[in-house]
Design a protein around this motif. Sequence first.
Motif: not given
Length: 286
Positions: A19-44
């Motif tokens: 909701g309005k609460t920021l729970c975690h932050t992460y800094d990452t490198e730029r990610l690949s197209k396959s990462f975008v796909y994998s993230l989109s498939k996350c169910q939990t």
Amino acid sequence: MWLALIIGNSRLHWGLFDGKTLCHTYDTERLSKSFVYSLSKCQTLSEVQQILSSSPHTPRQSLFVGNQQDCADSSTLPTSHTLPTTPSFPLLLASVVPSQTALWLTYPNVGVVTLEDIPLQGMYPTLGIDRALALWGAGKTWGFPMLVIDAGTALTFTGADANQNLFGGAILPGLGLQMATLAENTGQLPNVELPHDLPQRFAVNTQQAIQSGVIYTLLAGIKDFVQAWWQSFPQGKIAITGGDRTLLISYLQSLFPEIAKRLIVEPNLIFWGMEKTQNAQFFHNS
Ligand SMILES: Nc1ncnc2c1ncn2[C@@H]1O[C@H](COP(=O)(O)OP(=O)(O)O)[C@@H](O)[C@H]1O
Ligand SMILES: CC(C)(COP(=O)(O)O)[C@@H](O)C(=O)NCCC(=O)O
Ligand SMILES: [K+]
């Protein structure tokens, strides 16, 4: 739950919101197209956290946001919570790198923040969305007039008056970029790290001369902008954010303690700005 993604010129900044609460932050490198796909498939939620914190694209930093009183502790997050109706985890994107924006638009459940979503007056069309969001987030949190110093890849000053009207700002190469550009564009200058403490001003070796030149001129520039801001707005507030904020604050504490004392230091200004747009309202119920 929803994810905020800020695409800066050096790296990606992720915020996991309940909701309005920021729970975690992460800094990452730029990610690949396959990462975008994998993230989109996350169910939990735990899959999302897992992929963000331990993907092959290892984040350089993973921070627990500890200063928000009502923020869920990582141990109390509903890690097995199954996403109810949406096909992919909701993602709200703000980017200042068009090629990266294009990549993340392939994510199925993405919303993109634009200047039109930010209720500041008087913005010019090419104003960076990160600058507008940081200013909005800081002003709505601590009040206007507000000046934001973002010590990122570029160092920016961005101010708004008491009527939430853009007053203006400035852009210059950030600390890291100033060091890198000297090494890249000269025949004899090495790549030098930034020191933890304020160096000696009049240096007697090359490494310290680079550090001194970049740091002392940047601090003088910050002092000049800050004084000009206080001349226009004696009660005006100033917040500082960005990857180099901690180093800069420590230098300022040594050289200009009166200025350092009055700065609000906040790593998550852009996330606060994103949370305070209409787009995020949309996600609060998801
Ligand atoms: N782990 C890190 N990875 C990259 N840059 C870092 C890191 N820690 C501190 N920095 C500093 O942060 C600066 C980039 O700031 P940041 O706000 O992350 O940039 P951007 O949002 O433009 O990508 C760099 O110049 C670097 O000096
Ligand atoms: C100034 C910036 C490059 C800063 O980017 P960052 O250092 O945060 O990656 C970005 O806000 C931008 O591209 N701005 C557009 C020009 C403007 O704000 O006027
Ligand atoms: K910046």
